[in-house]
Write a protein that holds these residues in place. Structure first.
Motif, mmCIF file in Angstrom:
data_model
loop_
_atom_site.group_PDB
_atom_site.id
_atom_site.type_symbol
_atom_site.label_atom_id
_atom_site.label_comp_id
_atom_site.label_asym_id
_atom_site.label_seq_id
_atom_site.Cartn_x
_atom_site.Cartn_y
_atom_site.Cartn_z
ATOM 1 N N ILE A 177 -25.329 127.564 109.081
ATOM 2 C CA ILE A 177 -25.826 127.467 107.712
ATOM 3 C C ILE A 177 -25.085 126.315 107.046
ATOM 4 O O ILE A 177 -23.855 126.320 106.969
ATOM 5 N N ASP A 178 -25.839 125.342 106.561
ATOM 6 C CA ASP A 178 -25.257 124.103 106.052
ATOM 7 C C ASP A 178 -25.494 123.987 104.544
ATOM 8 O O ASP A 178 -26.605 123.716 104.094
ATOM 9 N N TYR A 207 -22.987 115.277 108.874
ATOM 10 C CA TYR A 207 -22.755 114.722 110.205
ATOM 11 C C TYR A 207 -22.204 115.791 111.143
ATOM 12 O O TYR A 207 -22.534 115.812 112.338
ATOM 13 N N VAL A 208 -21.378 116.701 110.619
ATOM 14 C CA VAL A 208 -20.942 117.844 111.434
ATOM 15 C C VAL A 208 -22.162 118.586 111.958
ATOM 16 O O VAL A 208 -22.302 118.854 113.162
ATOM 17 N N THR A 209 -23.053 118.964 111.055
ATOM 18 C CA THR A 209 -24.189 119.792 111.463
ATOM 19 C C THR A 209 -25.223 118.993 112.252
ATOM 20 O O THR A 209 -25.974 119.571 113.042
ATOM 21 N N LYS A 210 -25.256 117.671 112.073
ATOM 22 C CA LYS A 210 -26.099 116.846 112.948
ATOM 23 C C LYS A 210 -25.629 116.947 114.389
ATOM 24 O O LYS A 210 -26.445 117.094 115.319
ATOM 25 N N ASN A 225 -30.150 114.514 109.123
ATOM 26 C CA ASN A 225 -30.693 115.866 109.034
ATOM 27 C C ASN A 225 -31.861 116.126 109.969
ATOM 28 O O ASN A 225 -32.578 117.116 109.812
ATOM 29 N N GLY A 226 -32.046 115.257 110.945
ATOM 30 C CA GLY A 226 -33.088 115.487 111.929
ATOM 31 C C GLY A 226 -32.865 116.777 112.707
ATOM 32 O O GLY A 226 -31.742 117.106 113.079
ATOM 33 N N VAL A 274 -20.690 128.466 108.951
ATOM 34 C CA VAL A 274 -21.130 127.981 107.644
ATOM 35 C C VAL A 274 -20.326 126.725 107.330
ATOM 36 O O VAL A 274 -19.100 126.702 107.493
ATOM 37 N N VAL A 275 -21.009 125.671 106.882
ATOM 38 C CA VAL A 275 -20.364 124.419 106.512
ATOM 39 C C VAL A 275 -20.631 124.162 105.037
ATOM 40 O O VAL A 275 -21.782 124.240 104.591
ATOM 41 N N GLU A 276 -19.572 123.874 104.292
ATOM 42 C CA GLU A 276 -19.751 123.637 102.846
ATOM 43 C C GLU A 276 -18.838 122.521 102.373
ATOM 44 O O GLU A 276 -17.755 122.299 102.925
ATOM 45 N N SER A 277 -19.300 121.836 101.318
ATOM 46 C CA SER A 277 -18.513 120.764 100.704
ATOM 47 C C SER A 277 -18.519 120.901 99.184
ATOM 48 O O SER A 277 -18.430 119.908 98.469
#
Length: 792
Positions: free
Chosen positions: A11-12, A21-24, A66-67, A91-94
Motif C-alpha cells: 500500500i503506497d 521509486y521504492v514501490t516501482k 507508477n507503471g 505500507v510506504v508513506e512520506s
C-alpha cells in the motif's frame, strides 16, 4: 522471473519520487502495489520539469514511477483503506511526521512492515523542520565540498537525493518484509534522507578528517577532479583516473609523457595547485579531437572514459542501443529506462501502464498476509533479517562493497575477498596517510563500506587459489563480484561453474556496462556513470562546465544490487534453485537520471544545469553570512513559503511586486532576488538567521561542513554515527545505515572493517574445511597472506 515478489501486496501512500521509486522497484519485481491518493492525486501527475503542457495526460515522470500500480482515492483512516492495510505486507508513506501516528498501524496489524521516508527521520531536533531536496544536500555535508573554491558551494543536480533515498529504502523495506514472512515479526522502518545523502554524497569526509586528527579547516573546502570533464572539438568528454596507472596512461593519451617526471602533478593536490597550467596542457590536446576520437583512443588504453551526455544524446549511445535499455512506455509517446537488473539472462518484462487517478477505487480484492507457523514473541528482539546467510564478496572500490555492506549490516555473514598481490583498489586511497605504518588500512571509504565483514585474501591467479575459491563459493548462499566480465571468466568462476558447485547459490554480477554490448569490457567508475547518463550534465554553475556529482552512482549501483539479491532470494525460496543476477552499474544510474531522459523523450526538452537553482523552487540558492565560508541554503518551494520569507526579510518594497507571487515569476526574477537576499544575509550570523527562517516554516539550512557531520545535531541525536575501534587505525566515528528498525536496539556495527587477510585462518578452517597444514602451505606460497606485496 518465475516468481519474484508476486505474493506481496504494498500500500503506497507516498508522493513525489523517493517513495514511488521504492514501490516501482516492488512492482517491477511482481508485487501488487496499490497507490492511495488524495482527491487531487499525487502532485507528480501534473509535473514536468521543463514546464511542458500536459493537457489531460499525466506527466511522464509520474507514468514512469507508477507503471504497473493500481490507484484508489482515499485517506489513511478510511475504513476501506484500513481494511487493505490489514492484509498488506508493506505500507510506504512520506507524510509529514505525525500524520499516521494516531492510527498505530504496526500495533494494530502485527506482521505489517511500515516504511516512513522523511527528510530527517522521526525523532531528533530536526524532525519537524521544513526541508527540500536542496536543503537536505546542504545539511548532509555534501555541497560545501563540491565546485571551484572561487565559486559558491554547488549542489548535485537531478534531484539525486530522492533517487538515492528510494533505492536505499527499498532494501530496508524488502529485507524487513522477508523476515516478517518467515517469522511474523512486523517492523517500523524509519528512513532519513539526510543520513542517506551523508553516505552517498560526502565520501565519508568526516571519517577522513578524524583519521587525520581533525585539522582546523581554513578557507573553502571545495575542490574539483582533474582530469575529469574536458572540452573537445565537438562537446565534452569525461575521464576518471583513480589509479596511478590510469593517470600515467592519460599522459600518454594527451601526448605529454614528459609530465610523468613531474611528481607534483602526479598528486591530485598538485594538479589543483597548478590548475591553469594543467588545464592548458590537457585542453590543448582534447580540443583538437572529437569526443568519439578521444573515447576510442582512451578505451584502447583502458582509461575510464565516456562522452558527457545530456538528456537527448544519452539515447544515442551504442551500448544502450545494443542492450535494448530503453523501452516504450505503454502510454505511448516516450521511451524510458528498463529496470536496472536482469535475472537468469532474461530481460525484464515490458513496463505496464500507470493508473488513472482512482481507476481502481472500490475494485481492490482482499489480500491476506501469510501467517508463519511460528508466533512472534514481543518480548524478544528478532534476529536481523539476513541472519544465517553467507555471502562471498569479491567486489572492490565502492559500488560492490556498498551492496555487501548493506547485506552484512542486515545480518549476513559477508566474507570480503581480495589478494595480497592486488588489494581492493579502495584501500589505495589510504595513500593520503603513506607516512604511517600500514597506510593501506586508512581508507575512509574502505573502513566504512566494509564494517561487519570478515576479510580473506586469496590469489586467484594461482590454480590453488581458484580451487579454494570454488570450494568457498559452494558453501555460500550468494556470490557477488564486480570484476570486468572477462576477468571472472578467466578465473573459471562464471555462472556455469558456480551453479555446478552449488545449484542453490545466487550469483550477483555487477559489471559497469553489462555482460553484453560493445562496451562490455570497458572500465567504468561512478564518475563515468555520471558523465554517461546525464547526471553530470545537470550539475554545475551556468557559467561553468558540467561537474561530476562525486559519488552517488556507487551506492546507487550497490543498493540496486542489494535489492536484486533480495529478489533473487525470494526466487530461490519459490523455486529451490539459485539464480544469476546481472546488476549493471550504468543502468542503475540511468534510472536515477530518468527525469531528464523523459523530458527529452516525451516533450523534446533538454534540461540544463542551473547552478543551485531548480524547477521546483524559487528562489533557491546559497547566500553568504558574516564570517568566512558561512553559507545559508534557502529553498522556497511554495507560495506560502515565499510570503513567509517576505515577512522574515522585513517586507522590503522590491518583494511586493505582483509577479513574485508565483514560482514562475520568481524564477524569472531570480537574479534580482538573489542579490537582495544576499544583501540581507551578508552581515548576519549564520545559525540565528537559519533558525529565524525555519521558525517561520521556511526551508533553510546551514551549509554544513562535510568534515564535521558526526557533530550534526540531528545525526548525533539519532545515533547515525557509531564509535568503532579498528585494530590498526584506532577508534573513530563511523556512519551506519540511513534507517532505524524499531525492533533493533543494538548498534548497527558489530565489527570493524577487516584488516588485510585478518580472518584467513578461521574462514579457511571453519567454512572451507582446510586443515592447519594446508593453510600453512597456502601462506608459504603467498596464496594467502596478511601483508600486501610491494607496498612496504
Amino acid at each position: 522471473m518465475k516468481h519474484g515478489l508476486r505474493d506481496l501486496r504494498v500500500i503506497d501512500f507516498s508522493t513525489e519520487i523517493a517513495g514511488p521509486y521504492v514501490t516501482k522497484l516492488f512492482a517491477d519485481a511482481g508485487a501488487d502495489v496499490v497507490k492511495v491518493e488524495p482527491p487531487g492525486g499525487d502532485p507528480l501527475r501534473r509535473w514536468s520539469a521543463s514546464g511542458a503542457e500536459l493537457g489531460d495526460d499525466d506527466g511522464a515522470l509520474f507514468a514512469f514511477l507508477n507503471g504497473g500500480k493500481r490507484s484508489i482515492v482515499g485517506a489513511p483512516g478510511d475504513a476501506e483503506i484500513l481494511s487493505l492495510v490489514e492484509g498488506a505486507d508493506l505500507v510506504v508513506e512520506s507524510f509529514a511526521p505525525g500524520v499516521l501516528d494516531g492510527l498505530d498501524l504496526c500495533e494494530r496489524f502485527p506482521g505489517l512492515v511500515l516504511l516512513s521516508i522523511s527528510p530527517f527521520g522521526r525523532g531528533g531536533p530536526y524532525t519537524q523542520r521544513p526541508a527540500t531536496e536542496f536543503t537536505i544536500q546542504a545539511e548532509c555535508g555534501s555541497i560545501d565540498g563540491r565546485g571551484l573554491p572561487s565559486q559558491p558551494p554547488l549542489m548535485a543536480g537531478g534531484r539525486i537525493t530522492d533517487w538515492v533515498s528510494g533505492t536505499f529504502a527499498s532494501v530496508a523495506a524488502l529485507a524487513a518484509v522477508q523476515r516478517a514472512q518467515r517469522s511474523g515479526h512486523g517492523e517500523y522502518v524509519d528512513f532519513s534522507m539526510l543520513e542517506v545523502m551523508n553516505i552517498a554524497a560526502t565520501t565519508y569526509r568526516d571519517l577522513l578528517a578524524s583519521l587525520a586528527g581533525r585539522p582546523e579547516q581554513r578557507g573553502p573546502a571545495r575542490t574539483v577532479e582533474i582530469p575529469s570533464i574536458e572540452p573537445t572539438a565537438d562537446g565534452w568528454v569525461g575521464f576518471t583516473t583513480n589509479s596511478r596507472q590510469q593517470y600515467l596512461d592519460f599522459l600518454v593519451l594527451i601526448e605529454r609523457p614528459d609530465l610523468m617526471e613531474d611528481k607534483e602533478l602526479a598528486r591530485i593536490a598538485g594538479r589543483l595547485g597548478r590548475m591553469d597550467e594543467w588545464n592548458e596542457a590537457v585542453r590543448a590536446w582534447t580540443t583538437r579531437h572529437t569526443t568519439a576520437e578521444i573515447v576510442e583512443r582512451a578505451t584502447l588504453l583502458r582509461i575510464p572514459v565516456s562522452p558527457v551526455n545530456d538528456g537527448k544524446r544519452v539515447f544515442d549511445h551504442p551500448q544502450f542501443a545494443a542492450r535494448g535499455v530503453f523501452v516504450e512506455n505503454p502510454r505511448g509517446g516516450f521511451r524510458q529506462p528498463r529496470p536496472p537488473y536482469r535475472l537468469n539472462d532474461e530481460d525484464p518484462p515490458p513496463p505496464k501502464a500507470a493508473p488513472r487517478l482512482g481507476e481502481h477505487t472500490g475494485r481492490i480484492e482482499a489480500h491476506r498476509r501469510p501467517r508463519p507457523g511460528i508466533a512472534p514473541s514481543a518480548a524478544n528482539e528478532p534476529a536481523l533479517p539476513l541472519s544465517g546467510l553467507r555471502i562471498l564478496d569479491a567486489t572492490a572500490w565502492w559500488a560492490g562493497p556498498s551492496a555487501t555492506h548493506m547485506l552484512a549490516s542486515l545480518g549476513a555473514d559477508v566474507i570480503h575477498l581480495e589478494a595480497i598481490q592486488r588489494l581492493d583498489g579502495m584501500r589505495m586511497t589510504g595513500g593520503l596517510f603513506s607516512h604511517r605504518e600500514q597506510w593501506w588500512e586508512y581508507s575512509s571509504v574502505f573502513l566504512t563500506a566494509n564494517t561487519n565483514k570478515r576479510g580473506l585474501t586469496l590469489d586467484l591467479n594461482d590454480a590453488a587459489g581458484v580451487d579454494v575459491a570454488r570450494r568457498l563459493v559452494a558453501k555460500c548462499d550468494v556470490f557477488v563480484e564486480n570484476f570486468s566480465p572477462r576477468v571472472i571468466e578467466k578465473f573459471g568462476l562464471d555462472w556455469d561453474a558456480v551453479h555446478a558447485g552449488n545449484p542453490r547459490t545466487i550469483m550477483v554480477r555487477m559489471p559497469a556496462f553489462g555482460l553484453s554490448g560493445p562496451w562490455r569490457d570497458n572500465v567504468g567508475f561512478a564518475q563515468t556513470m555520471e558523465q554517461m547518463t546525464g547526471l553530470a550534465w545537470l550539475t554545475g554553475h551556468v557559467d561553468d562546465q558540467p561537474r561530476i556529482q562525486r559519488g552517488p552512482c556507487d551506492p546507487l549501483a550497490g543498493m540496486h544490487a542489494a535489492y536484486a539479491t533480495l529478489v533473487g532470494l525470494a526466487e530461490r525460496e519459490a523455486t529451490g534453485d539459485g539464480c544469476l543476477l546481472e546488476c549493471t552499474m550504468v543502468e542503475g544510474a540511468l534510472n536515477a537520471a530518468a527525469e531528464q531522459l523523459l523530458e527529452w523523450s516525451a516533450y523534446g526538452a533538454v534540461l540544463q544545469r542551473d547552478g543551485n537553482r531548480a524547477p521546483y523552487a524559487a528562489p533557491q540558492g546559497v547566500y553568504p553570512c558574516a564570517g568566512e565560508e558561512n553559507w545559508l541554503a534557502l529553498s522556497i518551494a511554495t507560495d506560502d513559503q515565499w510570503r513567509a520569507l517576505v515577512e522574515a526579510l522585513g517586507r522590503p518594497g522590491w518583494a511586493a511586486a505582483a509577479a513574485l507571487s508565483t514560482r514562475a515569476g520568481r524564477r524569472e526574477a531570480h537574479d534580482r532576488i538573489d542579490e537582495e537576499i544576499a544583501r540581507f544575509t551578508r552581515d548576519r550570523e549564520l545559525e540565528p538567521t537559519v533558525e529565524a527562517f525555519v521558525a517561520r516554516g521556511i526551508p533553510a539550512a546551514v551549509v554544513f561542513r562535510g568534515s564535521e557531520t558526526s557533530r550534526h545535531p540531528q545525526m548525533r541525536a539519532r545515533g547515525f554515527f557509531e564509535s568503532c575501534t579498528h585494530p590498526v587505525v584506532g577508534e573513530h566515528p563511523i556512519s551506519t545505515l540511513p534507517f532505524r528498525y524499531a525492533s533493533h536496539r543494538a548498534p548497527w556495527i558489530r565489527r570493524p572493517a577487516p584488516s588485510v587477510g585478518q580472518h584467513n585462518r578461521e574462514i579457511l578452517r571453519d567454512v572451507v574445511g582446510l586443515g592447519d597444514a594446508e593453510i600453512d602451505d597456502l601462506e608459504a606460497r603467498e596464496i594467502i597472506g596478511t601483508r600486501p606485496k610491494g607496498l612496504g
